[in-house]
Write a protein that holds these residues in place. Structure first.
Motif, PDB file in Angstrom:
ATOM      1  N   ASP A 220       5.402   4.905   5.165  1.00  0.00           N
ATOM      2  CA  ASP A 220       6.377   3.965   5.737  1.00  0.00           C
ATOM      3  C   ASP A 220       6.586   2.750   4.849  1.00  0.00           C
ATOM      4  O   ASP A 220       7.450   1.920   5.132  1.00  0.00           O
ATOM      5  N   HIS A 221       5.786   2.628   3.776  1.00  0.00           N
ATOM      6  CA  HIS A 221       5.892   1.461   2.893  1.00  0.00           C
ATOM      7  C   HIS A 221       6.440   1.806   1.511  1.00  0.00           C
ATOM      8  O   HIS A 221       6.922   0.925   0.806  1.00  0.00           O
TER       9      HIS A 221
ATOM     10  N   HIS B 207       5.236  -4.828   9.881  1.00  0.00           N
ATOM     11  CA  HIS B 207       6.064  -4.398  11.016  1.00  0.00           C
ATOM     12  C   HIS B 207       6.165  -5.564  11.995  1.00  0.00           C
ATOM     13  O   HIS B 207       5.205  -6.303  12.180  1.00  0.00           O
TER      14      HIS B 207
ATOM     15  N   ASP C 135      -0.020  -4.141   6.519  1.00  0.00           N
ATOM     16  CA  ASP C 135      -0.505  -3.758   7.849  1.00  0.00           C
ATOM     17  C   ASP C 135      -1.902  -4.306   8.128  1.00  0.00           C
ATOM     18  O   ASP C 135      -2.586  -3.848   9.043  1.00  0.00           O
TER      19      ASP C 135
ATOM     20  N   HIS D 156       0.869  -1.175   0.000  1.00  0.00           N
ATOM     21  CA  HIS D 156       0.000   0.000   0.000  1.00  0.00           C
ATOM     22  C   HIS D 156       0.903   1.220   0.000  1.00  0.00           C
ATOM     23  O   HIS D 156       2.123   1.083   0.105  1.00  0.00           O
TER      24      HIS D 156
HETATM   25 ZN   LIG Z   1       3.005   0.394   7.980  1.00  0.00          ZN
END
Ligand SMILES: [Zn+2]
Length: 317
Positions: free
Chosen positions: A75-76, A210, A168, A71
């Protein structure tokens, strides 16, 4: 925590390497059969140099052929631009939902400003269509839609080894904030349906966005469903959690910041206004009441030892 990472090679199938990052950067999964090397998710932009170093070390001078994103949260996909610059031949594949926004680099539609997070513009070559199969480093990976945490997210599942790259949608202890709920869309039902999809796939191993790789999927699904049910029963619990997650995330990026600056950032970040309104539906937004709420959130972060507050400075802990 910012610079911590490990390479998990112990219990993943051959040709898969998990670069386990912290929480500011998502984990990166390197799929490599010696001829074709693909990286799934690329971390946060401030960690791009470390991402490049980890990938270069793993590939020993070979080029990275492709980047995929589960996605498009910062952070990805925050390392996409740096990887594209370092490996000009690589192709990039993203979920289809926001592809027009990425092509036009429509920042409001992409939502990075709304959450006060940084990103470096990147391009893409093709989309990861749910229902299709991707041949990656010699293995066939199924692409499944995974709405909930993000409406446009996808899962990658490799049936031969029953390995799931879950983004996530599922971690060992929970899942990411259900962002559509914060925008007034129904996300809890989607998140529940995505957990059902994962259960039906019966993965043997889950590589989460994560945290560490895990194999007790039954336990993880049970934890996730309990947590989701508690949010469904009491949505403000979810929204308060979301506010603390966003605050903690910024502290991970900054390390430390004067409390006044942190409060100014919260006030300037639209998502906190949205959250405040969700949590105080009968009150008009006023700077004083907003700052009172900010104090509550900071106090809770310090009480849970996620931050410290000392002589006017807030520090990540
Ligand atoms: Zn994430």
């Amino acid at each position: 925590m910012n610079d911590e990472w490990t390479t998990n090679v112990t219990n993943v199938p051959e040709g898969m390497t998990v670069l386990e990052r912290g929480w500011l950067s998502s984990n990166n999964v390197l799929l490599d059969d010696g001829e074709h090397a693909v990286l799934v998710d690329t971390g946060y932009c401030t960690h791009a140099e470390q991402t490049l170093a980890l990938v270069a070390h793993a590939l020993q001078g070979r080029a990275l052929d492709a980047v995929l994103n589960t996605h498009l949260h910062s952070d990805h996909c925050g390392g996409n631009a740096a990887l594209q610059a370092a490996y000009p031949q690589l192709t990039t594949a993203i979920p289809p939902g926001l592809s027009a926004a990425v092509r036009a680099w429509d920042v409001p539609a992409l939502g990075y400003d709304s959450v006060g997070q940084s990103i470096v513009r990147f391009g893409f070559d093709r989309v990861l269509q749910p229902g299709q199969t991707e041949r990656l480093a010699g293995r066939e990976w199924e692409v499944h839609a995974a709405p909930g945490h993000d409406s446009h997210a996808v899962l990658l599942f490799e049936p031969a080894s029953r390995t799931l790259i879950s983004g996530d949608a599922l971690w060992a202890q929970g899942f990411g904030v259900i962002f559509p709920e914060l925008d007034g869309e129904a996300g809890f039902d989607d998140a529940a349906a995505t957990l059902d999809v994962i259960e039906r796939l019966q993965p043997r191993l889950v590589i989460p966005g994560h945290g560490a790789v895990f194999s007790d999927v039954v336990a993880a699904l049970s934890v996730a469903r309990q947590r989701l049910n508690s949010f469904v029963q009491h949505p403000p619990r979810h929204h308060r959690h979301a506010a603390k997650v966003m605050l903690k995330y910024k502290l991970l990026e900054w390390g430390s910041q004067p409390e006044t600056e942190l409060r100014a950032w919260m006030w300037a970040t639209p998502m906190f206004h949205l959250l405040w309104r969700l949590l105080h539906p009968d009150t008009d937004l006023h700077p004083d009441s907003f700052q009172h709420w900010a104090t509550e959130l900071l106090t809770e972060l310090c009480r849970s030892k996620a931050a410290t507050l000392h002589e006017g400075w807030v520090r990540n802990a």
